[in-house]
Design an enzyme around this catalytic site. Structure first.
Site, PDB file in Angstrom:
ATOM      1  N   HIS A  10       0.838  -1.194   0.000  1.00  0.00           N
ATOM      2  CA  HIS A  10       0.000   0.000   0.000  1.00  0.00           C
ATOM      3  C   HIS A  10       0.873   1.244   0.000  1.00  0.00           C
ATOM      4  CE1 HIS A  10      -3.680  -2.142   1.496  1.00  0.00           C
ATOM      5  NE2 HIS A  10      -2.793  -2.898   2.107  1.00  0.00           N
ATOM      6  N   TYR A  38      -2.742  -1.033   8.515  1.00  0.00           N
ATOM      7  CA  TYR A  38      -1.598  -1.812   8.055  1.00  0.00           C
ATOM      8  C   TYR A  38      -0.938  -2.533   9.223  1.00  0.00           C
ATOM      9  CZ  TYR A  38      -2.065   2.100   4.758  1.00  0.00           C
ATOM     10  OH  TYR A  38      -2.548   3.067   3.924  1.00  0.00           O
ATOM     11  N   HIS A 114      -2.577  -3.132  -3.446  1.00  0.00           N
ATOM     12  CA  HIS A 114      -3.971  -2.932  -3.050  1.00  0.00           C
ATOM     13  C   HIS A 114      -4.873  -2.889  -4.284  1.00  0.00           C
ATOM     14  CE1 HIS A 114      -6.895  -0.323  -0.415  1.00  0.00           C
ATOM     15  NE2 HIS A 114      -7.497  -1.332  -0.992  1.00  0.00           N
ATOM     16  N   LYS A 122      -8.753   2.175  -6.825  1.00  0.00           N
ATOM     17  CA  LYS A 122      -7.783   3.188  -6.420  1.00  0.00           C
ATOM     18  C   LYS A 122      -6.428   2.818  -6.982  1.00  0.00           C
ATOM     19  CE  LYS A 122      -9.073   2.762  -1.868  1.00  0.00           C
ATOM     20  NZ  LYS A 122      -8.921   2.961  -0.445  1.00  0.00           N
ATOM     21  N   CYS A 124      -3.579   2.824  -5.343  1.00  0.00           N
ATOM     22  CA  CYS A 124      -2.709   2.316  -4.278  1.00  0.00           C
ATOM     23  C   CYS A 124      -2.076   0.983  -4.671  1.00  0.00           C
ATOM     24  CB  CYS A 124      -3.534   2.172  -3.003  1.00  0.00           C
ATOM     25  SG  CYS A 124      -2.641   1.523  -1.592  1.00  0.00           S
TER      26      CYS A 124
END
Length: 138
Positions: A10, A38, A114, A122, A124
């Site tokens: 991430h 995380y 991610h 997204k 990420c």
């Protein structure tokens, strides 16, 4: 012990000068999370901060957290908020070190970004994890 299927990379989607405590407060106060996002977060200097023991669940990817370990680097956006791979060399080195340690412990775990999960919309972690892994001969 949880069965680990995924090691997920991430970015925090913040400025690289954002403090870990600020990120943790955001999860708790703005998102209402009881758990961190995380397991590990990597500062620009390369320092690896263990936020959540890997035996516990972190909120990294909705629907996949039971079987995942989540690693983030601080950064991932440019000054205008657009996705950008702005990992520092120390962050990259720490990612490699941590991934190698985790793969020894969980050899069957797949390393993904991610954005590589179904239904995720997204950027990420702001880089292509599979391409990066090939480039470092992981």
């Amino acid at each position: 012990m949880r069965t680990i299927k995924y090691i997920v990379l991430h970015c925090t989607a913040t400025s690289q000068i954002t403090r870990v405590e600020t990120i943790k407060k955001y999860w708790k106060n703005n998102l209402g999370w009881k758990h961190n996002g995380y397991h590990y977060i990597i500062k620009p200097c390369g320092e690896i901060v263990n936020l959540t023991p890997i035996e516990e669940i972190a909120n990294g990817v909705k629907g996949y957290n039971q079987n995942s370990i989540h690693i983030s680097y601080i950064g991932g956006i440019d000054k205008t908020g657009k996705p950008q791979d702005n990992r520092t060399l120390p962050q990259k080195a720490s990612q490699v070190q941590l991934l190698r340690e985790l793969k020894k412990r969980f050899p069957n775990a797949e390393i993904l970004g991610h954005r590589d999960f179904a239904g995720v919309h997204k950027a990420c972690p702001s880089f292509d994890v599979k391409q990066w892994l090939k480039s470092i001969e992981f």
